[in-house]
Design an enzyme around this catalytic site. Structure first.
Site, PDB file in Angstrom:
ATOM      1  N   ASP A  82       0.847  -1.195   0.000  1.00  0.00           N
ATOM      2  CA  ASP A  82       0.000   0.000   0.000  1.00  0.00           C
ATOM      3  C   ASP A  82       0.890   1.255   0.000  1.00  0.00           C
ATOM      4  O   ASP A  82       1.790   1.388   0.842  1.00  0.00           O
ATOM      5  CB  ASP A  82      -0.858  -0.038   1.278  1.00  0.00           C
ATOM      6  CG  ASP A  82      -2.005   0.949   1.247  1.00  0.00           C
ATOM      7  OD1 ASP A  82      -2.467   1.288   0.147  1.00  0.00           O
ATOM      8  OD2 ASP A  82      -2.457   1.357   2.345  1.00  0.00           O
ATOM      9  N   SER A 214     -13.092   3.930   4.567  1.00  0.00           N
ATOM     10  CA  SER A 214     -13.691   3.408   5.801  1.00  0.00           C
ATOM     11  C   SER A 214     -15.018   4.107   6.116  1.00  0.00           C
ATOM     12  O   SER A 214     -15.261   5.236   5.699  1.00  0.00           O
ATOM     13  CB  SER A 214     -12.724   3.588   6.979  1.00  0.00           C
ATOM     14  OG  SER A 214     -11.773   2.537   6.980  1.00  0.00           O
TER      15      SER A 214
HETATM   16  P1  13P Z   1      -9.090   4.463   5.477  1.00  0.00           P
HETATM   17  O1  13P Z   1      -8.210   5.347   6.291  1.00  0.00           O
HETATM   18  O2  13P Z   1     -10.374   5.146   5.116  1.00  0.00           O
HETATM   19  O3  13P Z   1      -9.350   3.141   6.102  1.00  0.00           O
HETATM   20  O4  13P Z   1      -8.339   4.206   4.076  1.00  0.00           O
HETATM   21  C1  13P Z   1      -7.293   3.281   4.010  1.00  0.00           C
HETATM   22  C2  13P Z   1      -6.546   3.351   2.719  1.00  0.00           C
HETATM   23  O5  13P Z   1      -6.939   3.991   1.758  1.00  0.00           O
HETATM   24  C3  13P Z   1      -5.302   2.570   2.625  1.00  0.00           C
HETATM   25  O6  13P Z   1      -4.661   2.745   1.403  1.00  0.00           O
HETATM   26  O1  G3H Z   2      -3.312   4.816   3.415  1.00  0.00           O
HETATM   27  C1  G3H Z   2      -2.863   4.673   4.539  1.00  0.00           C
HETATM   28  C2  G3H Z   2      -3.063   3.394   5.295  1.00  0.00           C
HETATM   29  O2  G3H Z   2      -4.122   3.520   6.200  1.00  0.00           O
HETATM   30  C3  G3H Z   2      -1.784   2.941   5.938  1.00  0.00           C
HETATM   31  O3  G3H Z   2      -1.542   3.601   7.121  1.00  0.00           O
HETATM   32  O4  G3H Z   2       0.880   4.129   6.851  1.00  0.00           O
HETATM   33  O5  G3H Z   2      -0.229   4.220   9.100  1.00  0.00           O
HETATM   34  O6  G3H Z   2       0.244   2.030   7.996  1.00  0.00           O
HETATM   35  P1  G3H Z   2      -0.073   3.498   7.817  1.00  0.00           P
HETATM   36 ZN    ZN Z   3      -4.683   4.726   0.662  1.00  0.00          ZN
END
Ligand code: 13P
Ligand code: G3H
Ligand code: ZN
Length: 308
Positions: A82, A214
């Site tokens: 991610d 979310s």
């Molecule tokens: P949320 O913060 O809405 O759960 O989104 C997560 C996200 O886009 C991770 O890439």
């Molecule tokens: O897009 C962001 C995700 O919620 C990941 O969050 O970088 O704190 O693990 P993080």
């Molecule tokens: Zn994201």
């Protein structure tokens, strides 16, 4: 089964207009919740690590745990990076066995974003046919340590998206359509540009991804505050927003905040209700079970339940 290439999961999702949930994790329990939910709902699932999650959990640990759990699961599991922001991130994850990576060049100029994404695509495709997600436009909110304020967020331009996908060769595209990362998304009503999703989908045809998706469940927020937490009044996406986004072409929906909120609510309540407890299994176990239920609900909402 072995970890699945995300692109293969997308074929059916894109054809049949449903979305696959991406659930972020950095520890054993969140991963168990997601994979068990996939098994129970007969749903494909994407489990994802940010670079922060990798730093926390250790890349080999996270990959090996995921592989082991996926082997025992009868539904397909993809392991996704991610918000990778550099070729070092992409190479690290492709080499370690991830089956999908995101290269997020959205903080660069269009030309630089294309160049970086092209490089990521070349590397990932040549090394195991790994799927590449890119981002065009810029979401508000917090990603890892980067905070994007509303003034610097901008929605994805459909014509730019055509050029971007053609020149970068990415497999899927994260679009900025009004959502933002984290717990504080909308001031007042939920505002998502569904027409923009439809226009981009019509022009590109490839899987589109909704970040910052979310729901920010008010019940979790209330429980957190009841047991000593301090969260402001907030809201996220409702069921109708998911349905509309998916009808218009979204095939992947990213969820992290909802899992964190539920986990925090249950851990806070458990510690309050059982002050004598100090066995982590009895503290984390109920939170793990509750996170699994949230993920199962999402799989139903996104339409991926029963599609494995
Ligand atoms: P949320 O913060 O809405 O759960 O989104 C997560 C996200 O886009 C991770 O890439
Ligand atoms: O897009 C962001 C995700 O919620 C990941 O969050 O970088 O704190 O693990 P993080
Ligand atoms: Zn994201």
């Amino acid at each position: 089964m072995p970890l699945e290439i995300l692109g293969r999961m997308y074929e059916k999702a894109n054809r049949e207009y449903y979305a696959i949930g991406q659930f972020n994790f950095s520890n054993l329990e969140f991963l168990q919740s997601a994979v068990e939910a996939a098994e129970e709902m007969k749903s494909p699932v994407i489990v994802a690590c940010s670079t922060g999650a990798i730093k926390y959990g250790g890349i080999r640990n996270l990959v090996n745990l995921t592989r082991t759990m996926a082997e025992k699961c009868s539904a397909p599991v993809a392991l996704h990076l991610d918000h990778g922001t550099s070729m070092d991130h992409i190479k690290m994850c492709v080499d370690a066995g991830f089956t999908s990576v995101m290269i997020d060049g959205s903080h660069h100029s269009l030309d630089e974003n294309i160049k970086l994404t092209r490089e990521a695509v070349e590397y990932a495709h040549k090394n195991g046919g790994i799927t590449v997600e890119a981002e065009l436009g810029r979401l508000g909110g917090i990603e890892d340590d980067i905070k994007v304020d509303e003034a610097h967020a901008c929605l994805t331009d459909p014509q730019e998206a055509v050029r971007f996908v053609k020149e970068s060769g990415c497999d899927s595209l994260a679009v900025a359509v009004g959502t933002s990362h984290g717990a504080y998304k909308f001031k007042g009503a939920v505002k998502i540009d569904f027409d923009r999703i439809a226009t981009i989908k019509k022009l590109l045809g490839i899987p589109l991804v909704l970040h910052g998706a979310s729901s920010v469940d008010p019940e979790s927020v209330a429980v957190i505050n009841q047991y000593g937490g301090k969260m402001k009044d907030t809201r996220g996406l409702d069921a109708e927003s998911y349905h509309k986004a998916i009808r218009n072409g979204i095939n992947k929906v990213n969820i992290d905040t909802d899992l964190r909120l539920k986990w925090t609510a249950v851990v806070r309540k458990t510690l309050h209700d059982k002050p004598e407890e100090f066995d982590p299994r009895n503290i984390l176990g109920p939170a793990r079970a509750a996170v699994k239920e949230i993920i199962k609900e999402k799989m139903k909402l996104l339409g991926s339940a029963g599609k494995a």
